[in-house]
Scaffold this motif. Structure first.
Motif, PDB file in Angstrom:
ATOM      1  N   UNK A   1       0.801  -1.100  -0.117  1.00 20.31           N
ATOM      2  CA  UNK A   1      -0.102  -0.009  -0.064  1.00 20.31           C
ATOM      3  C   UNK A   1       0.954   1.164  -0.037  1.00 20.31           C
ATOM      4  N   UNK A   2       0.556   2.016  -0.994  1.00 25.11           N
ATOM      5  CA  UNK A   2       1.350   3.293  -0.782  1.00 25.11           C
ATOM      6  C   UNK A   2       0.569   4.436  -0.664  1.00 25.11           C
ATOM      7  N   UNK A   3      -0.631   4.458  -0.464  1.00 25.21           N
ATOM      8  CA  UNK A   3      -1.348   5.593   0.301  1.00 25.21           C
ATOM      9  C   UNK A   3      -1.809   5.403   1.500  1.00 25.21           C
ATOM     10  N   UNK A   4      -1.800   6.533   2.316  1.00 23.63           N
ATOM     11  CA  UNK A   4      -2.294   6.382   3.633  1.00 23.63           C
ATOM     12  C   UNK A   4      -3.753   6.125   3.655  1.00 23.63           C
TER      13      UNK A   4
ATOM     14  N   UNK B   1      -7.007  -1.290   3.770  1.00 22.77           N
ATOM     15  CA  UNK B   1      -7.222  -2.418   3.250  1.00 22.77           C
ATOM     16  C   UNK B   1      -6.389  -3.648   3.772  1.00 22.77           C
ATOM     17  N   UNK B   2      -5.221  -3.350   4.184  1.00 18.86           N
ATOM     18  CA  UNK B   2      -4.180  -4.335   4.834  1.00 18.86           C
ATOM     19  C   UNK B   2      -4.935  -4.614   5.958  1.00 18.86           C
ATOM     20  N   UNK B   3      -5.445  -3.811   6.787  1.00 19.41           N
ATOM     21  CA  UNK B   3      -6.291  -4.041   8.219  1.00 19.41           C
ATOM     22  C   UNK B   3      -7.486  -5.049   7.864  1.00 19.41           C
ATOM     23  N   UNK B   4      -8.157  -4.613   6.765  1.00 21.43           N
ATOM     24  CA  UNK B   4      -9.403  -5.118   6.424  1.00 21.43           C
ATOM     25  C   UNK B   4      -9.093  -6.543   6.100  1.00 21.43           C
ATOM     26  N   UNK B   5      -7.910  -6.918   5.523  1.00 21.40           N
ATOM     27  CA  UNK B   5      -7.617  -8.163   5.006  1.00 21.40           C
ATOM     28  C   UNK B   5      -7.438  -9.150   6.283  1.00 21.40           C
ATOM     29  N   UNK B   6      -6.754  -8.554   7.220  1.00 22.64           N
ATOM     30  CA  UNK B   6      -6.470  -9.213   8.377  1.00 22.64           C
ATOM     31  C   UNK B   6      -7.938  -9.453   9.222  1.00 22.64           C
ATOM     32  N   UNK B   7      -8.652  -8.846   9.021  1.00 26.43           N
ATOM     33  CA  UNK B   7      -9.940  -8.739   9.680  1.00 26.43           C
ATOM     34  C   UNK B   7     -10.849  -9.957   9.047  1.00 26.43           C
TER      35      UNK B   7
ATOM     36  N   UNK C   1       0.373 -16.882   6.347  1.00 30.75           N
ATOM     37  CA  UNK C   1       1.207 -15.972   6.895  1.00 30.75           C
ATOM     38  C   UNK C   1       0.831 -14.494   6.061  1.00 30.75           C
ATOM     39  N   UNK C   2       0.802 -13.511   6.771  1.00 32.18           N
ATOM     40  CA  UNK C   2       0.943 -12.155   6.052  1.00 32.18           C
ATOM     41  C   UNK C   2       1.871 -11.324   6.237  1.00 32.18           C
ATOM     42  N   UNK C   3       2.206 -10.551   5.274  1.00 30.53           N
ATOM     43  CA  UNK C   3       3.342  -9.375   5.145  1.00 30.53           C
ATOM     44  C   UNK C   3       2.865  -8.090   4.445  1.00 30.53           C
ATOM     45  N   UNK C   4       3.062  -7.138   5.046  1.00 28.78           N
ATOM     46  CA  UNK C   4       2.597  -6.038   4.562  1.00 28.78           C
ATOM     47  C   UNK C   4       3.659  -4.895   4.375  1.00 28.78           C
ATOM     48  N   UNK C   5       3.870  -4.029   3.262  1.00 29.34           N
ATOM     49  CA  UNK C   5       4.833  -3.262   3.084  1.00 29.34           C
ATOM     50  C   UNK C   5       4.279  -2.046   2.225  1.00 29.34           C
ATOM     51  N   UNK C   6       5.302  -0.910   1.720  1.00 30.14           N
ATOM     52  CA  UNK C   6       4.982   0.094   0.942  1.00 30.14           C
ATOM     53  C   UNK C   6       5.415   1.328   1.827  1.00 30.14           C
TER      54      UNK C   6
ATOM     55  N   UNK D   1       2.109  -2.841  11.147  1.00 34.82           N
ATOM     56  CA  UNK D   1       2.002  -4.170  11.019  1.00 34.82           C
ATOM     57  C   UNK D   1       1.584  -4.786  12.368  1.00 34.82           C
ATOM     58  N   UNK D   2       2.215  -4.329  13.556  1.00 24.29           N
ATOM     59  CA  UNK D   2       1.686  -4.805  14.860  1.00 24.29           C
ATOM     60  C   UNK D   2       0.508  -4.412  15.063  1.00 24.29           C
ATOM     61  N   UNK D   3       0.069  -3.291  14.889  1.00 24.42           N
ATOM     62  CA  UNK D   3      -1.317  -2.984  15.286  1.00 24.42           C
ATOM     63  C   UNK D   3      -2.365  -3.582  14.573  1.00 24.42           C
ATOM     64  N   UNK D   4      -2.167  -3.890  13.049  1.00 25.16           N
ATOM     65  CA  UNK D   4      -3.134  -4.522  12.568  1.00 25.16           C
ATOM     66  C   UNK D   4      -2.977  -6.272  12.748  1.00 25.16           C
ATOM     67  N   UNK D   5      -2.087  -6.665  13.146  1.00 22.90           N
ATOM     68  CA  UNK D   5      -1.863  -8.121  13.480  1.00 22.90           C
ATOM     69  C   UNK D   5      -1.342  -8.885  12.168  1.00 22.90           C
ATOM     70  N   UNK D   6      -0.358  -8.166  11.419  1.00 17.59           N
ATOM     71  CA  UNK D   6       0.244  -8.693  10.312  1.00 17.59           C
ATOM     72  C   UNK D   6       1.466  -9.476  10.829  1.00 17.59           C
ATOM     73  N   UNK D   7       1.760 -10.617  10.187  1.00 15.47           N
ATOM     74  CA  UNK D   7       2.797 -11.602  10.590  1.00 15.47           C
ATOM     75  C   UNK D   7       4.167 -10.732  10.326  1.00 15.47           C
TER      76      UNK D   7
END
Ligand code: B1M
Length: 215
Positions: free
Chosen positions: A150-153, A158-164, A176-181, A189-195
């Motif tokens: 994700x490049x836009x604030x 949607x990364x959070x929505x994916x976790x949910x 396993x999930x990984x986020x970046x951008x 990542x910690x806040x939304x619970x990504x691995x």
């Protein structure tokens, strides 16, 4: 010409959206054995980040941003072609895409390419990808890791929505999930619970190995 000077010229070539110069520098650096990902992160990426800052301050306009992005995209292809051959041993299966509402894909393509060069089977589902598609494709392709960029604030959510949604469907432990951008951080990542959080393409590869217990 020293390495630092090459990095500076790479940055300048993006800022002045000079494709010929950018390609010359990339070929020269690769010919001299400089790590193509280092050239990307310390040269070209610094240039496009500066362009982004100028755009944000209103000192540069969208057509110029687009021109520099096109140079960046072409030079990324050169960098990708210089990455080591894919390793034969399969490291794991990764699904990667840019989240819904977001068309930024240069960084995501680099991450996908470096993962491939490190033996991962990578399925790139493109950009502007809905949470639904991430999950459907991950199940269909039986992947180990779902990676979202994700490049836009405004699209990070949607990364959070994916976790949910993974939790809601009782699939959270399956992948396993990984986020970046650029706006994404370890804290997010910690806040939304990504691995995992990947800071750049090299870090993303390191994290992917760790996620699969192969570090
Ligand atoms: Co846009 N844009 N853009 N843009 N653009 C940013 C993101 C912005 C920060 C610029 C700025 O104002 N400073 C700003 C967002 C502000 C905000 O959210 N608060 C912005 C804006 C506003 C916009 C538009 C809204 C502009 C407009 O239309 N008015 C629009 C949005 C379109 C949309 O998506 N809906 C827009 C459009 C564009 C272009 C089309 C012109 C072009 C994109 C072209 C393309 O990708 N095909 C573009 C570009 C180029 C940028 C900047 C300048 C550079 C992005 C880039 O390619 N970086 C960017 C500024 C910035 O990032 N500082 C900006 C180089 C790339 C190698 O790095 O993508 O960070 P990056 O990827 C890295 C790491 O982040 C990490 O590894 C990569 C490799 O090292 N990584 C991961 C990325 N994904 C990962 C996933 C992982 C792990 C690591 O695991 C799964």
């Amino acid at each position: 010409m020293g390495k630092e000077e090459l990095f500076k010229q790479a940055m300048d070539a993006i800022i002045s959206s000079d494709l010929k110069k950018a390609e010359e520098i990339a070929k020269k650096a690769i010919g001299e054995g400089i790590d193509p990902m280092e050239l990307m992160s310390r040269g070209f990426r610094v240039g496009i980040t500066r362009i982004g800052d100028l755009f944000e301050r209103g000192e540069m306009f969208l057509p110029e941003l687009i021109r520099s992005a096109e140079v960046m995209k072409s030079v990324s292809e050169l960098i990708i072609s210089a990455l080591p051959e894919e390793s034969r041993e399969k490291s794991g299966v990764v699904l990667i895409g840019t989240v819904q509402g977001d068309i930024h894909d240069i960084g995501k393509i680099l991450v996908a390419s470096l993962l491939k060069a490190n033996g991962f089977e990578v399925h790139d589902v493109g950009h502007d990808v809905s949470v639904e598609t991430f999950i459907e494709k991950a199940q269909e392709l039986n992947v180990d890791i779902i990676g979202s960029s994700a490049l836009l604030t405004t699209t990070m959510k949607y990364q959070k929505d994916l976790e949910g949604e993974l939790k809601r469907r009782d699939l959270r432990d399956r992948f396993k999930t990984m986020v970046g951008g650029a706006p994404v951080t370890q804290r997010w990542a910690d806040r939304i619970g990504a691995d995992a959080y990947g800071e750049d393409a090299t870090d993303a590869v390191r994290r992917a190995f760790e996620l699969l217990g192969k570090s």
